[in-house]
Design a protein around this motif. Structure first.
Motif, PDB file in Angstrom:
ATOM      1  N   GLY A   1       0.795  -1.227   0.000  1.00  0.00           N
ATOM      2  CA  GLY A   1       0.000   0.000   0.000  1.00  0.00           C
ATOM      3  C   GLY A   1       0.822   1.268   0.000  1.00  0.00           C
ATOM      4  N   GLY A   2       2.116   1.149  -0.107  1.00  0.00           N
ATOM      5  CA  GLY A   2       3.005   2.305  -0.172  1.00  0.00           C
ATOM      6  C   GLY A   2       3.543   2.476  -1.572  1.00  0.00           C
ATOM      7  N   ALA A   3       4.665   3.144  -1.671  1.00  0.00           N
ATOM      8  CA  ALA A   3       5.253   3.404  -2.988  1.00  0.00           C
ATOM      9  C   ALA A   3       6.767   3.492  -2.898  1.00  0.00           C
ATOM     10  N   ILE A   4       7.380   3.287  -4.040  1.00  0.00           N
ATOM     11  CA  ILE A   4       8.824   3.489  -4.207  1.00  0.00           C
ATOM     12  C   ILE A   4       8.963   4.635  -5.196  1.00  0.00           C
ATOM     13  N   VAL A   5       9.748   5.639  -4.822  1.00  0.00           N
ATOM     14  CA  VAL A   5       9.916   6.824  -5.654  1.00  0.00           C
ATOM     15  C   VAL A   5      11.391   6.951  -6.053  1.00  0.00           C
ATOM     16  N   ALA A   6      11.620   7.235  -7.315  1.00  0.00           N
ATOM     17  CA  ALA A   6      12.975   7.490  -7.821  1.00  0.00           C
ATOM     18  C   ALA A   6      12.954   8.857  -8.508  1.00  0.00           C
ATOM     19  N   TRP A   7      14.125   9.503  -8.616  1.00  0.00           N
ATOM     20  CA  TRP A   7      14.203  10.808  -9.243  1.00  0.00           C
ATOM     21  C   TRP A   7      15.612  11.046  -9.745  1.00  0.00           C
ATOM     22  N   THR A   8      15.766  12.103 -10.508  1.00  0.00           N
ATOM     23  CA  THR A   8      17.069  12.541 -10.994  1.00  0.00           C
ATOM     24  C   THR A   8      17.644  13.519  -9.983  1.00  0.00           C
ATOM     25  N   HIS A   9      18.948  13.410  -9.745  1.00  0.00           N
ATOM     26  CA  HIS A   9      19.611  14.318  -8.807  1.00  0.00           C
ATOM     27  C   HIS A   9      20.822  14.937  -9.486  1.00  0.00           C
ATOM     28  N   THR A  10      21.094  16.215  -9.227  1.00  0.00           N
ATOM     29  CA  THR A  10      22.186  16.913  -9.922  1.00  0.00           C
ATOM     30  C   THR A  10      23.529  16.829  -9.232  1.00  0.00           C
ATOM     31  N   ARG A  11      23.655  16.056  -8.156  1.00  0.00           N
ATOM     32  CA  ARG A  11      24.940  16.013  -7.447  1.00  0.00           C
ATOM     33  C   ARG A  11      25.989  15.260  -8.226  1.00  0.00           C
TER      34      ARG A  11
END
Length: 183
Positions: A173-183
């Protein structure tokens, strides 16, 4: 945005550029519209209308839609949501519900079902400034009530810009979130 419909068709969520309104239409497998000639209005907005709609099934034949909109024309986009149900249309107030109305623009929302009729939305948030965008998330119920902190929960506080979240449901019932990072 396309969401599979229970009859083998599809629910289409789109912004109509001629009038900046957000609409939904349920199309049968043969392409016949179920929700009238034009569909159901999700958000009728006179200025600086809805952008980047994302949608997911509500598990009951309708859709949960999230989008960003600039309510005052000040480049301060907020994240809003609405539930569309067959035979009813908009379930919540006409303007939808606030998912995030914090200062600065919020954009590039991603959405996933929470498996209980609600959803989890993640977005790019610039409340701390454009050069330090962070990713936030919010869960809302089938009734349109936000479940976490007002204006969402920050997922990453590392220095540097975080952009373009993607989200998938987990098995609980939750989620996994991914994203782009500029580091």
């Amino acid at each position: 945005t396309l969401v599979p419909a229970g009859d083998g068709g599809v629910i289409v969520v789109d912004v109509r550029p001629a009038n900046d309104h957000l609409w939904a239409q349920w199309l049968s497998p043969s392409g016949a519209p179920h929700w009238g000639q034009f569909g159901i209005p999700i958000r009728i907005f006179p200025f600086y209308g809805p952008h980047e709609p994302v949608a997911v099934s509500d598990g009951a034949g309708g859709v949960l839609v999230a989008w960003s909109e600039d309510p005052n024309g000040l480049n301060a986009y907020d994240i809003r949501a609405q539930r569309i149900a067959p035979g009813i249309g908009r379930v919540w107030q006409a303007s939808g519900v606030d998912i995030c109305a914090a200062a600065g623009p919020q954009a590039h929302a991603a959405i996933v079902s929470d498996g209980q009729g609600g959803a989890i939305v993640a977005w790019q948030d610039e409340r701390a400034g454009a050069s330090s965008a962070h990713i936030y998330a919010q869960r809302f119920s089938a009734d349109g009530v936000v479940q976490w902190a007002a204006d969402g929960v920050e997922l990453c506080a590392v220095t540097g810009g975080q952009t373009y979240p993607r989200i998938v449901a987990d098995a609980s019932g939750g989620a996994i979130v991914a994203w782009t990072h500029t580091r």
